[in-house]
Design a protein around this motif. Structure first.
Motif, PDB file in Angstrom:
ATOM      1  N   ALA A  97       0.848  -1.226  -0.114  1.00  0.00           N
ATOM      2  CA  ALA A  97      -0.041  -0.081  -0.023  1.00  0.00           C
ATOM      3  C   ALA A  97       0.881   1.159  -0.044  1.00  0.00           C
ATOM      4  O   ALA A  97       0.568   2.209  -0.571  1.00  0.00           O
ATOM      5  CB  ALA A  97      -0.945   0.035   1.207  1.00  0.00           C
ATOM      6  N   ARG A 123       1.801   1.763  -3.679  1.00  0.00           N
ATOM      7  CA  ARG A 123       0.916   2.103  -4.412  1.00  0.00           C
ATOM      8  C   ARG A 123       0.424   3.585  -4.146  1.00  0.00           C
ATOM      9  O   ARG A 123      -0.429   4.011  -4.893  1.00  0.00           O
ATOM     10  CB  ARG A 123      -0.298   1.241  -4.313  1.00  0.00           C
ATOM     11  N   SER A 124       0.833   4.060  -2.975  1.00  0.00           N
ATOM     12  CA  SER A 124       0.414   5.443  -2.688  1.00  0.00           C
ATOM     13  C   SER A 124       1.594   6.214  -2.908  1.00  0.00           C
ATOM     14  O   SER A 124       1.496   7.513  -2.464  1.00  0.00           O
ATOM     15  CB  SER A 124       0.110   5.535  -1.092  1.00  0.00           C
ATOM     16  N   ALA A 129      -0.379   3.491   3.533  1.00  0.00           N
ATOM     17  CA  ALA A 129      -0.969   4.713   2.685  1.00  0.00           C
ATOM     18  C   ALA A 129      -0.631   6.026   3.426  1.00  0.00           C
ATOM     19  O   ALA A 129       0.123   6.886   2.723  1.00  0.00           O
ATOM     20  CB  ALA A 129      -2.433   4.665   2.427  1.00  0.00           C
ATOM     21  N   LEU A 181       1.875   8.843   2.444  1.00  0.00           N
ATOM     22  CA  LEU A 181       1.936  10.474   2.145  1.00  0.00           C
ATOM     23  C   LEU A 181       2.643  11.394   3.215  1.00  0.00           C
ATOM     24  O   LEU A 181       3.190  12.605   2.569  1.00  0.00           O
ATOM     25  CB  LEU A 181       0.389  10.526   2.323  1.00  0.00           C
ATOM     26  N   ALA A 183      -5.067   9.941   3.091  1.00  0.00           N
ATOM     27  CA  ALA A 183      -5.162   8.540   3.045  1.00  0.00           C
ATOM     28  C   ALA A 183      -6.178   8.012   3.150  1.00  0.00           C
ATOM     29  O   ALA A 183      -6.682   6.909   2.673  1.00  0.00           O
ATOM     30  CB  ALA A 183      -3.792   8.059   4.055  1.00  0.00           C
ATOM     31  N   THR A 190      -8.544   8.446   0.152  1.00  0.00           N
ATOM     32  CA  THR A 190      -7.986   7.737  -1.043  1.00  0.00           C
ATOM     33  C   THR A 190      -8.220   6.198  -0.920  1.00  0.00           C
ATOM     34  O   THR A 190      -8.592   5.404  -1.887  1.00  0.00           O
ATOM     35  CB  THR A 190      -6.679   8.251  -1.469  1.00  0.00           C
ATOM     36  N   HIS A 191      -8.034   6.006   0.292  1.00  0.00           N
ATOM     37  CA  HIS A 191      -8.049   4.281   0.778  1.00  0.00           C
ATOM     38  C   HIS A 191      -9.620   4.001   0.562  1.00  0.00           C
ATOM     39  O   HIS A 191      -9.805   2.916   0.231  1.00  0.00           O
ATOM     40  CB  HIS A 191      -7.575   4.288   2.082  1.00  0.00           C
ATOM     41  N   LEU A 227      -5.741   1.442  -5.344  1.00  0.00           N
ATOM     42  CA  LEU A 227      -5.264   2.689  -4.912  1.00  0.00           C
ATOM     43  C   LEU A 227      -4.679   3.591  -6.027  1.00  0.00           C
ATOM     44  O   LEU A 227      -4.926   4.692  -5.951  1.00  0.00           O
ATOM     45  CB  LEU A 227      -3.953   2.478  -3.816  1.00  0.00           C
ATOM     46  N   PHE A 265      -6.140   7.386  -6.642  1.00  0.00           N
ATOM     47  CA  PHE A 265      -5.285   8.602  -6.590  1.00  0.00           C
ATOM     48  C   PHE A 265      -5.268   9.613  -8.108  1.00  0.00           C
ATOM     49  O   PHE A 265      -4.862  10.682  -7.953  1.00  0.00           O
ATOM     50  CB  PHE A 265      -3.892   8.448  -6.427  1.00  0.00           C
TER      51      PHE A 265
END
Length: 307
Positions: A46, A49-50, A234, A238, A252, A255-256, A281, A285
């Motif tokens: 995660a 992916r973030s 996530a 960030l 986070a 978006t999660h 994810l 975004f």
């Protein structure tokens, strides 16, 4: 003092054409234990992916090969462990110290298990490391046995409890937390200006004791193991990309939840897994993706999630 209610969603700056992985944050995730390799893997995936530039996952040596097998894109580091397969912090401290020096943010907790050694790990992270932290799951269970550590936070710290974990931090039943979620979360956050509380659940709350954001994304399909571990990754990603703690937690969470909504629209709620949320994810975004799981600027409302 009344809480200031926040409704706008922060955004990440566009990436420079000259950007490199060092520009987007080095995240160290300390997670996993016997039977809980997936928690470490989900948090690591995660974070990638973030948008994190580098992700390192430190876990007990017993499960390190398993964690490494989930994803080739994060690095893994084996740590000494006890007879129960949990991190032995006194023996692991030298390696963790070197890893922490190379990190911009630490995320600690998913799948660690419970032991006195885990409390030592959390105490070290709070009192010694001096870098932004995300504390979740078993890091919070350890913190609940020595809550005064919250008052000694020196760096921006995001805690991400579900109601049961938060109840243990407060010495209350989860039902008492749920009876007034905003008051419980904001009161605890007000203990330290470096602290942001993310109280998970329907309408996840983000608060620093002065501001509060109530999330609008997410769905019941996300009530499944590992989804919270993905949120931990996530938030850490960030923070590593330079957002302040409140804004990192807010974006986070939003978006999660949006990723969960995208995955639900593609797969339905019943069979949704944490891996599906992680896979969605990147789509969540993207600019123009709304909370109902489709691209508001595209006639095709069935996005390719790569699932």
């Amino acid at each position: 003092m009344a809480l200031r209610r926040i409704e706008s969603i922060p955004t990440l700056l566009a990436r420079s054409p000259d950007g490199h992985k060092g520009d987007y944050g080095a995240v160290l995730i300390v997670a996993g234990g016997r039977g809980m390799a997936g928690a470490a893997a989900l948090a690591g995936a995660a974070a990638l992916r973030s948008g994190a530039g580098l992700v390192r996952v430190a876990c007990p040596a017993e499960v390190q090969p398993t964690v490494a097998s989930f994803d080739p894109c994060y690095m893994t580091y084996p740590l000494p462990h006890d007879a129960d397969g949990l991190i032995d912090f006194p023996r692991a401290r030298p390696a963790l110290g070197k890893l922490a020096e190379r990190a911009d943010v630490l995320a600690i907790g998913p799948g660690l298990g419970r032991s006195e050694s885990i409390l030592e790990l959390v105490r070290w992270a709070i009192e010694t490391v001096g870098k932004p932290l995300v504390l979740d799951a078993d890091a919070l269970n350890a913190l609940a046995t020595e809550v005064a550590l919250v008052d000694r936070l020196k760096a921006p710290t995001v805690v991400t409890p579900h109601p049961g974990e938060f109840g243990r931090l407060l010495g209350k039943a989860a039902s008492a937390v749920q009876a007034d979620r905003e008051a419980a979360a904001s009161g605890f956050a007000a203990r330290n200006p470096n602290l942001v509380v993310v109280l998970k659940g329907n309408g996840t709350i983000v608060t620093d004791g002065e501001r509060v954001y109530v999330n609008s994304t997410g769905n019941p399909g996300m009530a499944t193991g590992g989804v919270g571990d993905a949120l931990t990754g996530a938030v850490a990603a960030l923070l590593g990309q330079g957002l302040a703690a409140f804004e990192a937690a807010q974006l986070a969470v939003y978006t999660h939840g949006a990723a969960g909504d995208l995955a639900r629209d593609h797969l339905g709620e019943i069979g949704l897994t944490a891996g599906d949320v992680v896979d969605a994810l990147p789509d969540a975004f993207q600019p123009g993706v709304d909370v109902n799981g489709y691209d508001a600027d595209d006639d095709d409302d069935d996005p390719d999630l790569g699932l």
